[in-house]
Design an enzyme around this catalytic site. Structure first.
Site, PDB file in Angstrom:
ATOM      1  CB  CYS A  24      -0.965   0.045   1.182  1.00  0.00           C
ATOM      2  SG  CYS A  24      -2.114  -1.338   1.245  1.00  0.00           S
ATOM      3  NE  ARG A  47      -8.251  -3.039  -0.147  1.00  0.00           N
ATOM      4  CZ  ARG A  47      -9.448  -3.598  -0.083  1.00  0.00           C
ATOM      5  NH1 ARG A  47     -10.384  -3.258  -0.957  1.00  0.00           N
ATOM      6  NH2 ARG A  47      -9.718  -4.493   0.851  1.00  0.00           N
ATOM      7  CG  LEU A  48      -0.783  -5.352  -2.102  1.00  0.00           C
ATOM      8  CD1 LEU A  48      -0.942  -5.743  -3.567  1.00  0.00           C
ATOM      9  CD2 LEU A  48       0.674  -5.514  -1.668  1.00  0.00           C
ATOM     10  CB  ILE A  76      -3.127  -7.958   2.728  1.00  0.00           C
ATOM     11  CG1 ILE A  76      -2.017  -7.602   1.730  1.00  0.00           C
ATOM     12  CG2 ILE A  76      -2.672  -9.100   3.644  1.00  0.00           C
ATOM     13  CD1 ILE A  76      -0.745  -7.119   2.372  1.00  0.00           C
ATOM     14  N   GLY A  81      -0.252  -0.946   6.690  1.00  0.00           N
ATOM     15  CA  GLY A  81       0.208  -1.727   7.826  1.00  0.00           C
ATOM     16  C   GLY A  81      -0.500  -3.052   7.990  1.00  0.00           C
ATOM     17  CD  GLU A  82      -0.769  -6.806   6.794  1.00  0.00           C
ATOM     18  OE1 GLU A  82      -1.642  -7.472   7.396  1.00  0.00           O
ATOM     19  OE2 GLU A  82      -0.888  -6.443   5.615  1.00  0.00           O
ATOM     20  CG  ASP A 126      -5.376  -5.307   9.238  1.00  0.00           C
ATOM     21  OD1 ASP A 126      -5.867  -4.894   8.173  1.00  0.00           O
ATOM     22  OD2 ASP A 126      -4.150  -5.459   9.398  1.00  0.00           O
ATOM     23  CG  LEU A 129      12.425 -13.227  -1.556  1.00  0.00           C
ATOM     24  CD1 LEU A 129      12.079 -13.576  -3.003  1.00  0.00           C
ATOM     25  CD2 LEU A 129      12.741 -11.743  -1.441  1.00  0.00           C
ATOM     26  CB  ILE A 150      15.539 -13.290  -7.039  1.00  0.00           C
ATOM     27  CG1 ILE A 150      14.051 -12.942  -6.903  1.00  0.00           C
ATOM     28  CG2 ILE A 150      16.187 -12.439  -8.121  1.00  0.00           C
ATOM     29  CD1 ILE A 150      13.800 -11.530  -6.420  1.00  0.00           C
TER      30      ILE A 150
END
Length: 269
Positions: free
Chosen positions: A2, A46-47, A49, A71-72, A94, A226, A253
């Site tokens: 975000c 917005r992303l 989640i 945030g989370e 959240d 990752l 990667i």
């Protein structure tokens, strides 16, 4: 991930704000919104989640007050359940608990959060803006002042280029209110010295690491990892797999030649 941005006074140049804000649309490709609070602008890319429905889109509003947060907020379900006795929630996000928490606890809410965050709140009753960043500074936040002296907050420094004459990182563990920065949590402060044995210390580190990974598995969107094949990512993935009821998705990667990370990542996977 975000992206957030806030102009904390009446804005004379909406297009200039939007141009700066759109520089980080890649942080939130799912939806975008800019709200005029009546005393400034709040923008959110917005992303998705948590709370993937349109009702989970920010800014959130409560009686004329607004909040945006990158945030989370871990363990928000318990807080939401308590607040539900007085407030109605429309989404599974959240971050929807932020405005009810602010109304109940004021700026004391920041030290109550188990979270990584950068947020901006417009308090309609007081007619002022409050911004805050998590104690470690996991989520990015910058600020600057334009030619009028108005403070502007944004997720990345490049949002403020061309708008602000000075650009500074927002200090972790602080909130901004009333024209000043206030420290609500100093992670370098030592309250007491531990005299635990080495075995006790190792056991506590183990438990904290497991708990830290487990609480980050809570999401409405798919969770990926990752994986470099190094110690840190391998431990995180091992814990996550142990706590998951289906195979986790890992990504790696590597360079086309001598891809040492890919070699060890494949072994761990």
């Amino acid at each position: 991930m975000c992206s957030i941005m806030g102009y904390c006074d009446s804005c004379d140049d909406f297009e200039k704000f939007k141009k700066g804000f759109d520089k980080t649309v890649s942080r939130g490709p799912d939806d975008s919104r800019i709200v005029d609070t009546g005393k400034g602008l709040l923008g959110f890319h917005r992303l998705s989640i948590m709370g993937l429905t349109p009702e989970g889109m920010q800014p959130f509003e409560l009686d004329g007050s607004y909040a945006i947060c990158n945030g989370e907020l871990y363990g928000f379900e318990k807080t939401k359940e308590e607040l539900s006795k007085k407030y109605t929630f429309k989404s599974g996000s959240d971050c929807e608990i932020i405005l009810p928490m602010y109304r109940e606890y004021g700026v004391d809410m920041f030290k109550m959060l188990d979270a990584e965050f950068a947020m901006i709140i417009y308090d309609a009753e007081a007619g002022e803006y409050i911004a805050a960043r998590d104690p470690i500074g996991i989520r990015p936040l910058y600020y600057g002042h334009d030619e009028k002296g108005t403070i502007v907050f944004a997720s990345e420094a490049k949002n403020l280029v061309g708008m602000c004459k000075d650009i500074m990182p927002f200090p972790p563990g602080h909130y901004y209110k009333g024209g000043e920065f206030h420290c609500y949590c100093d992670i370098a402060a030592v309250d007491k010295v531990s005299y635990d044995s080495l075995d006790e210390i190792c056991s506590k580190i183990h438990d904290k690491l497991v708990a830290g990974v487990e609480k980050r598995l809570v999401a409405d969107a798919k969770v990926g990892f990752l994986l470099s094949g190094g110690l840190d990512s391998s431990l995180v993935c091992a814990i996550a797999q142990k706590k998951s009821d289906k195979p986790i998705r890992t990504f790696a990667i590597g360079m086309s030649e001598d891809a040492i990370d890919l070699k060890y990542a494949k072994q761990v996977a």
